[in-house]
Design an enzyme around this catalytic site. Structure first.
Site, PDB file in Angstrom:
ATOM      1  N   GLU A 256     165.569  21.705  74.063  1.00 35.93           N
ATOM      2  CA  GLU A 256     165.123  21.844  75.442  1.00 35.93           C
ATOM      3  C   GLU A 256     163.622  21.597  75.634  1.00 35.93           C
ATOM      4  O   GLU A 256     162.896  22.441  76.162  1.00 35.93           O
ATOM      5  CB  GLU A 256     165.521  23.221  75.992  1.00 35.93           C
ATOM      6  CG  GLU A 256     167.015  23.443  75.951  1.00 35.93           C
ATOM      7  CD  GLU A 256     167.486  24.725  76.619  1.00 35.93           C
ATOM      8  OE1 GLU A 256     168.653  24.765  77.045  1.00 35.93           O
ATOM      9  OE2 GLU A 256     166.674  25.679  76.723  1.00 35.93           O
ATOM     10  N   GLU A 364     175.046  21.827  76.067  1.00 39.00           N
ATOM     11  CA  GLU A 364     175.123  23.283  76.206  1.00 39.00           C
ATOM     12  C   GLU A 364     175.611  23.593  77.604  1.00 39.00           C
ATOM     13  O   GLU A 364     175.202  22.929  78.558  1.00 39.00           O
ATOM     14  CB  GLU A 364     173.750  23.954  76.042  1.00 39.00           C
ATOM     15  CG  GLU A 364     173.153  23.966  74.667  1.00 39.00           C
ATOM     16  CD  GLU A 364     171.900  24.854  74.632  1.00 39.00           C
ATOM     17  OE1 GLU A 364     171.810  25.786  75.462  1.00 39.00           O
ATOM     18  OE2 GLU A 364     171.019  24.618  73.793  1.00 39.00           O
ATOM     19  N   TRP A 391     178.038  26.704  74.814  1.00 36.08           N
ATOM     20  CA  TRP A 391     177.129  27.712  74.235  1.00 36.08           C
ATOM     21  C   TRP A 391     177.701  29.096  74.515  1.00 36.08           C
ATOM     22  O   TRP A 391     177.909  29.434  75.666  1.00 36.08           O
ATOM     23  CB  TRP A 391     175.739  27.600  74.866  1.00 36.08           C
ATOM     24  CG  TRP A 391     174.782  28.577  74.256  1.00 36.08           C
ATOM     25  CD1 TRP A 391     174.682  29.910  74.548  1.00 36.08           C
ATOM     26  CD2 TRP A 391     173.804  28.313  73.250  1.00 36.08           C
ATOM     27  NE1 TRP A 391     173.699  30.486  73.785  1.00 36.08           N
ATOM     28  CE2 TRP A 391     173.146  29.531  72.970  1.00 36.08           C
ATOM     29  CE3 TRP A 391     173.420  27.167  72.546  1.00 36.08           C
ATOM     30  CZ2 TRP A 391     172.123  29.641  72.037  1.00 36.08           C
ATOM     31  CZ3 TRP A 391     172.408  27.275  71.621  1.00 36.08           C
ATOM     32  CH2 TRP A 391     171.766  28.492  71.369  1.00 36.08           C
TER      33      TRP A 391
END
Length: 432
Positions: A256, A364, A391
């Site tokens: 990220e 995710e 996730w």
């Protein structure tokens, strides 16, 4: 996923009580809750970042939980039934995995590389394989600012006054070695990333502290010559271990990456430089970014995730020749959106990737209520998204359950059957 912003249900209850309930977190870096467990349980230190209340007393020997750092445990799990024999590659808007072009479902496990028991690693991969999950995304980093005690896993240290050290020992990258070995034997491919945008497991914050960078000007991490030299040194060390191993699905630049308030050119230039560097070391494996999908034209939707505020231009970055596929994450609650909004997020990224001619993975996704997971999975199927990876994966061992951040879905549960097994089968059956 930013782990430190989430609380498991059990942890949330524990903060309000004098003792931690069974299997709740009871310690670790940045942990602010209690460290005393309810009667019949004690606080077991898995590593410096996570301790959990497990059955027994402090003198209990958890035979299957750890192995001495010099002598990793020997696996007693049944022999695997599949193996990885060819390198994964992009094939139009899908992927060719082990010689077959296919859609797939996968999942995430940030913690598996930090296990010291080979049996525990093997158990996870046997469960993933039996479920039909094709790819597991794992943390290929574990940065520390102080050297932990013996038996705690760490991969790279940034200790003030000392040269950064990459740990290739039995409590270092050899633990990641076993993850790669077990994954390959069980026919599960791996996405391995190199650094965290967040401070969990060190991440960019560890670099910033060591090199005395600003904590507010995020661009410095991406442009500092000293930082990037050490980052590339770490990349080279990890890539050299597995560059000839087809178990690796893809290298990933970061978890990220963001650069809040920066010109998008800062991150785009970093992606160009880093991905080209990785390709110069290893031309056999794919490379992806690991970003959340920010900075893409949302049409009439001009809400925060679609804007450039986090310094990301998703389309420009995916067009980079040394990036093989796109990634997107989905956490509407964290972004100030409703779960229903997630369908458009999936569709817009799938359409943009199709125009560019590369696959995209919903890498995710999670929601505390899980109410819209099936809706999102239908959008993945309908949009032509190449894969989705929820996730996060959860499992149960002799010492208890893996970390529950409120999004975990545990193997063997009714939720797992509904959200994982059924969807994995549907993705595998989808015609290319």
């Amino acid at each position: 996923m930013k782990l430190s912003t989430l609380l498991s249900i059990s942890s949330a209850v524990a903060i309000a009580s004098a003792q931690q309930p069974a299997y709740a977190q009871c310690g670790g870096v940045n942990w602010s809750g209690g460290s005393i467990c309810v009667s019949g349980f004690y606080c077991f230190k898995q590593n410096e970042f996570y301790s959990q209340c497990i059955p027994g007393t402090a003198t209990t020997t958890a035979a299957t939980t750890t192995a001495t750092s010099g002598s990793p445990a020997t696996s007693t799990i049944a022999p695997p039934v599949a193996s990885i024999t060819s390198f994964a590659k992009a094939a139009g808007n899908v992927f060719n995995i082990n010689g077959k072009s296919q859609y797939f479902m996968g999942t995430n496990s940030y913690w598996i590389g930090f296990f010291t028991s080979n049996d525990d690693v093997d158990l996870v991969f046997s469960h993933l394989a039996s479920t039909g999950l094709k790819v597991l995304r794992v943390w290929g980093f574990n940065d520390v600012t102080t050297i932990p005690s013996a038996g705690n896993v760490w991969f790279q240290s940034f200790v003030k006054g000392s040269t950064p050290t990459i740990n290739t020992g039995a409590d270092g990258l050899q633990r990641l070695d076993y993850v790669v070995e077990s994954a390959g034997k069980h026919g599960v491919s791996l996405i391995i990333n190199f650094v965290n945008n967040w401070s969990d497991y060190g991440g960019m914050a560890a670099y910033r502290s060591y090199y005395n960078l600003s904590t507010t000007d995020q661009s410095q991490w991406y442009t500092s010559a000293a930082v990037q030299a050490q980052y590339q040194k770490y990349i080279a060390t990890v890539v050299a271990r597995y560059k000839d191993n087809p178990t690796v699905f893809s290298w990933e630049l970061a978890n990220e990456p963001r650069c809040n308030g920066c010109a998008t050119s800062v991150v785009t230039n970093w992606i160009k430089t880093t991905s080209a560097y990785i390709k110069s070391l290893d031309s056999k494996h794919m490379v992806c970014i690991g970003d959340e999908g920010f900075g893409i034209d949302g049409g009439t939707d001009t809400s925060y995730p679609f804007g450039p505020g986090e310094g990301i231009d998703w389309v420009a970055n995916l067009k980079i020749s040394t990036i093989d596929f796109g990634t997107a994450h989905l956490y509407p609650e964290s972004w100030g959106e409703t779960d229903a909004w997630g369908t458009s997020w999936i569709n817009i990224h799938a359409a943009a990737a199709k125009t560019i001619g590369k696959p995209v993975i919903l890498e995710e996704y999670g929601t505390a209520t899980k109410a819209n997971i099936l809706v999102w999975q239908k959008a993945v199927m309908d949009s032509g998204t190449a894969a989705d990876m929820y996730w996060q994966y959860g499992d149960t061992f002799s010492w208890g359950q893996t970390h529950n951040d409120g999004h975990s879905i545990y193997y063997g549960t009714a939720e797992y059957k509904t959200y994982v097994e059924d969807h994995a089968a549907a993705m595998a059956a989808k015609a290319v």
